[in-house]
Motif scaffolding. Structure first.
Motif, PDB file in Angstrom:
ATOM      1  N   ILE A   1       3.207  23.932 -48.729  1.00 47.63           N
ATOM      2  CA  ILE A   1       2.461  24.660 -49.750  1.00 47.63           C
ATOM      3  C   ILE A   1       1.132  25.101 -49.143  1.00 47.63           C
ATOM      4  N   VAL A   2       0.869  26.401 -49.178  1.00 48.80           N
ATOM      5  CA  VAL A   2      -0.356  26.978 -48.613  1.00 48.80           C
ATOM      6  C   VAL A   2      -1.177  27.539 -49.766  1.00 48.80           C
ATOM      7  N   ALA A   3      -2.417  27.062 -49.918  1.00 50.91           N
ATOM      8  CA  ALA A   3      -3.236  27.443 -51.071  1.00 50.91           C
ATOM      9  C   ALA A   3      -4.616  27.906 -50.639  1.00 50.91           C
ATOM     10  N   ASN A   4      -5.266  28.677 -51.510  1.00 47.81           N
ATOM     11  CA  ASN A   4      -6.661  29.050 -51.289  1.00 47.81           C
ATOM     12  C   ASN A   4      -7.563  27.860 -51.588  1.00 47.81           C
ATOM     13  N   HIS A   5      -8.740  27.856 -50.968  1.00 48.78           N
ATOM     14  CA  HIS A   5      -9.640  26.703 -51.034  1.00 48.78           C
ATOM     15  C   HIS A   5     -11.001  27.166 -51.534  1.00 48.78           C
ATOM     16  N   ALA A   6     -11.571  26.462 -52.517  1.00 49.31           N
ATOM     17  CA  ALA A   6     -12.867  26.869 -53.053  1.00 49.31           C
ATOM     18  C   ALA A   6     -13.447  25.747 -53.891  1.00 49.31           C
ATOM     19  N   GLY A   7     -14.728  25.935 -54.303  1.00 50.82           N
ATOM     20  CA  GLY A   7     -15.315  25.016 -55.263  1.00 50.82           C
ATOM     21  C   GLY A   7     -16.473  24.189 -54.774  1.00 50.82           C
ATOM     22  N   THR A   8     -16.931  24.379 -53.521  1.00 53.89           N
ATOM     23  CA  THR A   8     -18.043  23.612 -52.949  1.00 53.89           C
ATOM     24  C   THR A   8     -17.661  22.154 -52.713  1.00 53.89           C
ATOM     25  N   VAL A   9     -17.110  21.491 -53.700  1.00 55.86           N
ATOM     26  CA  VAL A   9     -16.522  20.154 -53.558  1.00 55.86           C
ATOM     27  C   VAL A   9     -15.017  20.324 -53.728  1.00 55.86           C
ATOM     28  N   PRO A  10     -14.237  19.844 -52.754  1.00 53.66           N
ATOM     29  CA  PRO A  10     -12.787  20.154 -52.758  1.00 53.66           C
ATOM     30  C   PRO A  10     -11.984  19.403 -53.802  1.00 53.66           C
ATOM     31  N   LEU A  11     -12.266  19.655 -55.077  1.00 50.74           N
ATOM     32  CA  LEU A  11     -11.474  19.054 -56.145  1.00 50.74           C
ATOM     33  C   LEU A  11     -10.130  19.745 -56.319  1.00 50.74           C
ATOM     34  N   ASP A  12      -9.995  20.954 -55.759  1.00 53.40           N
ATOM     35  CA  ASP A  12      -8.739  21.688 -55.936  1.00 53.40           C
ATOM     36  C   ASP A  12      -7.557  20.971 -55.307  1.00 53.40           C
ATOM     37  N   GLY A  13      -7.794  20.249 -54.214  1.00 52.68           N
ATOM     38  CA  GLY A  13      -6.710  19.487 -53.602  1.00 52.68           C
ATOM     39  C   GLY A  13      -6.200  18.388 -54.517  1.00 52.68           C
ATOM     40  N   LEU A  14      -7.111  17.691 -55.198  1.00 48.26           N
ATOM     41  CA  LEU A  14      -6.717  16.623 -56.110  1.00 48.26           C
ATOM     42  C   LEU A  14      -5.992  17.177 -57.333  1.00 48.26           C
ATOM     43  N   MET A  15      -6.492  18.286 -57.872  1.00 50.10           N
ATOM     44  CA  MET A  15      -5.842  18.891 -59.032  1.00 50.10           C
ATOM     45  C   MET A  15      -4.457  19.427 -58.668  1.00 50.10           C
TER      46      MET A  15
ATOM     47  N   GLN B   1       1.211  37.660 -44.002  1.00 52.80           N
ATOM     48  CA  GLN B   1       2.058  37.808 -45.187  1.00 52.80           C
ATOM     49  C   GLN B   1       1.709  36.761 -46.236  1.00 52.80           C
ATOM     50  N   VAL B   2       1.527  35.531 -45.805  1.00 52.15           N
ATOM     51  CA  VAL B   2       1.175  34.456 -46.735  1.00 52.15           C
ATOM     52  C   VAL B   2      -0.193  34.717 -47.352  1.00 52.15           C
ATOM     53  N   ARG B   3      -1.141  35.095 -46.526  1.00 54.64           N
ATOM     54  CA  ARG B   3      -2.507  35.338 -47.009  1.00 54.64           C
ATOM     55  C   ARG B   3      -2.536  36.482 -48.020  1.00 54.64           C
ATOM     56  N   GLU B   4      -1.831  37.563 -47.721  1.00 58.22           N
ATOM     57  CA  GLU B   4      -1.813  38.713 -48.623  1.00 58.22           C
ATOM     58  C   GLU B   4      -1.142  38.363 -49.946  1.00 58.22           C
ATOM     59  N   THR B   5      -0.110  37.540 -49.908  1.00 53.02           N
ATOM     60  CA  THR B   5       0.570  37.126 -51.137  1.00 53.02           C
ATOM     61  C   THR B   5      -0.375  36.333 -52.038  1.00 53.02           C
ATOM     62  N   ILE B   6      -1.111  35.403 -51.444  1.00 54.06           N
ATOM     63  CA  ILE B   6      -2.053  34.598 -52.228  1.00 54.06           C
ATOM     64  C   ILE B   6      -3.167  35.469 -52.790  1.00 54.06           C
ATOM     65  N   GLN B   7      -3.691  36.385 -51.975  1.00 51.32           N
ATOM     66  CA  GLN B   7      -4.792  37.238 -52.431  1.00 51.32           C
ATOM     67  C   GLN B   7      -4.374  38.138 -53.588  1.00 51.32           C
ATOM     68  N   GLN B   8      -3.210  38.746 -53.503  1.00 45.86           N
ATOM     69  CA  GLN B   8      -2.754  39.618 -54.581  1.00 45.86           C
ATOM     70  C   GLN B   8      -2.490  38.832 -55.873  1.00 45.86           C
ATOM     71  N   THR B   9      -1.978  37.608 -55.728  1.00 45.62           N
ATOM     72  CA  THR B   9      -1.747  36.775 -56.916  1.00 45.62           C
ATOM     73  C   THR B   9      -3.061  36.372 -57.562  1.00 45.62           C
TER      74      THR B   9
END
Length: 343
Positions: free
Chosen positions: A131-145, A321-329
Motif C-alpha cells: 500500500i503506497v500512500a501520501n504523507h502529511a500532517g506535521t506529526v505522522p498520525l496518518d500512518g496510525l489512522m 504511475q502510482v504517484r499520478e494515481t494518488i494525486q488525481q484521487t
C-alpha cells in the motif's frame, strides 16, 4: 346355545347410499381485540412470546460493561505476565496491538477525525500487497489512522506493517512501540521479507518531505524518492495499491520552521502552527479535521521480470504511475469535500 358371536355393524354397509355429511363451517381466526372463549389465553401467550425483553436498567448495563472490561484487563495482564503471546522476527506483538494500541486510537479515529474509508475491496484478503500512500500532517498520525482503518474495516482484519524512517526507531519509547505494532525500517530488504511472507505492507514514499511540508503546499505530492518500493514489489510479484488520504493536512497546519531549534534537537524540522508552540501542550492537540481514506485499483507487477527491478527507467515509469494515481484521487476527493472540518 348358539356360540357364534353377534356382529354389531358400527357403520352401515351401504355407505354410498347415504347422503354426504355437510362440510362443517370454518370460522375465521380471532384477531387481536376479540374475546373468543378458549383462545384469549393462547393469543396472549403468543403476543408475550414475540415481545422484546424489557430493557436493562442503566445500573445493570454499567455493571455488565465494567465486569466485561475487568475480565478483559485480567486476561490481558495474565497473558503479558505468563508470556502467552507470539512475537515474530520483526518484533511484531499482535496481542499488544489489538488489546492496547488500536483501542487507544479508536476514539481519535471515530470521534475526532471521523475517518471514512472506501475501496477496501481492493485490498486482498490473503497474500502480500504494498500500500503506497501520501504523507502529511506535521506529526505522522496518518500512518496510525491507516493501520487502524484497515484492521477495523477489512473483512479479515489484516494488520498493516508500515515501513518507517530510522528516526522513529531511534526514539526510546516510540521506537519500541513501533516495533511491537508491526512496523520496521523503510529499507528494501525488510520490505521484501515482509512481502514474500504474505504480509500487508505500507509505505509513504514522500517521507519527511511530505509530512513536514508547508500548509501552503497541502495535497501537492512531493518527490517519491528513487522508487525502491516499486523494486521491492516487482521482485516479490506483489500488487501495488495506491492510497489517498484527505484530512491529515489540516491537523497541524505548518506555517513556519524553526531550523536552528530543529538542528539542536536533531529533528528534520521544528514546526510552527497556529496553536504550537504558543499554547504549549494545548497546541499539541490536533485539529478535528474530517478524514477520507480511499484505496485505489491494485497495480499488478506480475507482468515484469525480476530483472526489471534493476532497470531505473522501468521503476521510474511505475513510480510515476502510482504517484499520478494518488494525486488525481486527492484532487477528486477535495472537490467533493465542502469543508475541511465538517466534510
Amino acid at each position: 346355545m348358539n356360540d357364534v358371536a353377534k356382529v354389531i355393524q358400527l357403520h352401515d354397509v351401504n355407505i354410498e347410499a347415504r347422503p354426504p355429511r355437510p362440510t362443517p363451517r370454518r370460522w375465521p381466526e380471532p384477531t387481536i381485540g376479540e374475546s373468543t372463549p378458549g383462545q384469549v389465553t393462547s393469543l396472549t401467550e403468543r403476543l408475550a412470546a414475540t415481545e422484546p425483553p424489557p430493557p436493562q436498567s442503566l445500573s445493570d448495563m454499567l455493571r455488565g460493561a465494567v465486569g466485561k472490561q475487568i475480565g478483559k484487563t485480567a486476561d490481558f495482564a495474565r497473558r503479558r505476565l505468563t508470556g502467552d503471546y507470539p512475537v515474530d522476527e520483526f518484533g511484531f506483538d499482535e496481542h499488544l496491538l489489538e488489546s492496547l494500541i488500536l483501542p487507544m486510537l479508536r476514539p481519535m479515529s471515530d470521534l475526532w477525525f471521523r475517518v471514512q474509508v472506501s475501496g477496501m475491496e481492493n485490498i486482498p484478503e490473503v497474500g502480500g500487497a504494498l500500500i503506497v500512500a501520501n504523507h502529511a500532517g506535521t506529526v505522522p498520525l496518518d500512518g496510525l489512522m491507516l493501520q487502524l482503518a484497515i484492521h477495523d474495516k477489512h473483512p479479515k482484519q489484516r494488520a498493516l506493517r508500515l515501513l518507517a524512517a530510522d528516526l522513529i526507531f531511534e526514539m526510546p519509547v516510540l521506537g519500541s512501540l513501533a516495533r511491537k505494532a508491526g512496523h520496521t525500517l523503510a529499507c528494501r530488504p525488510d520490505a521484501e521479507r515482509l512481502l514474500r511472507s504474505g504480509e500487508l505492507t505500507g509505505v509513504f514514499p514522500e517521507g519527511f518531505k511530505g509530512v513536514g511540508k508547508q500548509y501552503a503546499d497541502r495535497y501537492k505530492l512531493q518527490r517519491f524518492g528513487r522508487g525502491g518500493f516499486v523494486a521491492a514489489a516487482v521482485r516479490t510479484g506483489t500488487p501495488i495499491i495506491p492510497c489517498s488520504i484527505v484530512g491529515s493536512e489540516e491537523i497541524y497546519p505548518k506555517l513556519a520552521d524553526i531550523k536552528p531549534l530543529a538542528r539542536l534537537l536533531n529533528l528534520p524540522y521544528f514546526p510552527v502552527t497556529p496553536l504550537f508552540p504558543h499554547f504549549g501542550l494545548l497546541g499539541a492537540v490536533p485539529l478535528p479535521s474530517k478524514w477520507y481514506i480511499e484505496f485505489g485499483t491494485p497495480i499488478s507487477t506480475t507482468g515484469y521480470e525480476a530483472e526489471a527491478a534493476d532497470d531505473p527507467m522501468t521503476m521510474f515509469e511505475v513510480t510515476d504511475q502510482v504517484r499520478e494515481t494518488i494525486q488525481q484521487t486527492l484532487y477528486t476527493l477535495l472537490t467533493k469535500r465542502r469543508n475541511p472540518f465538517t466534510g
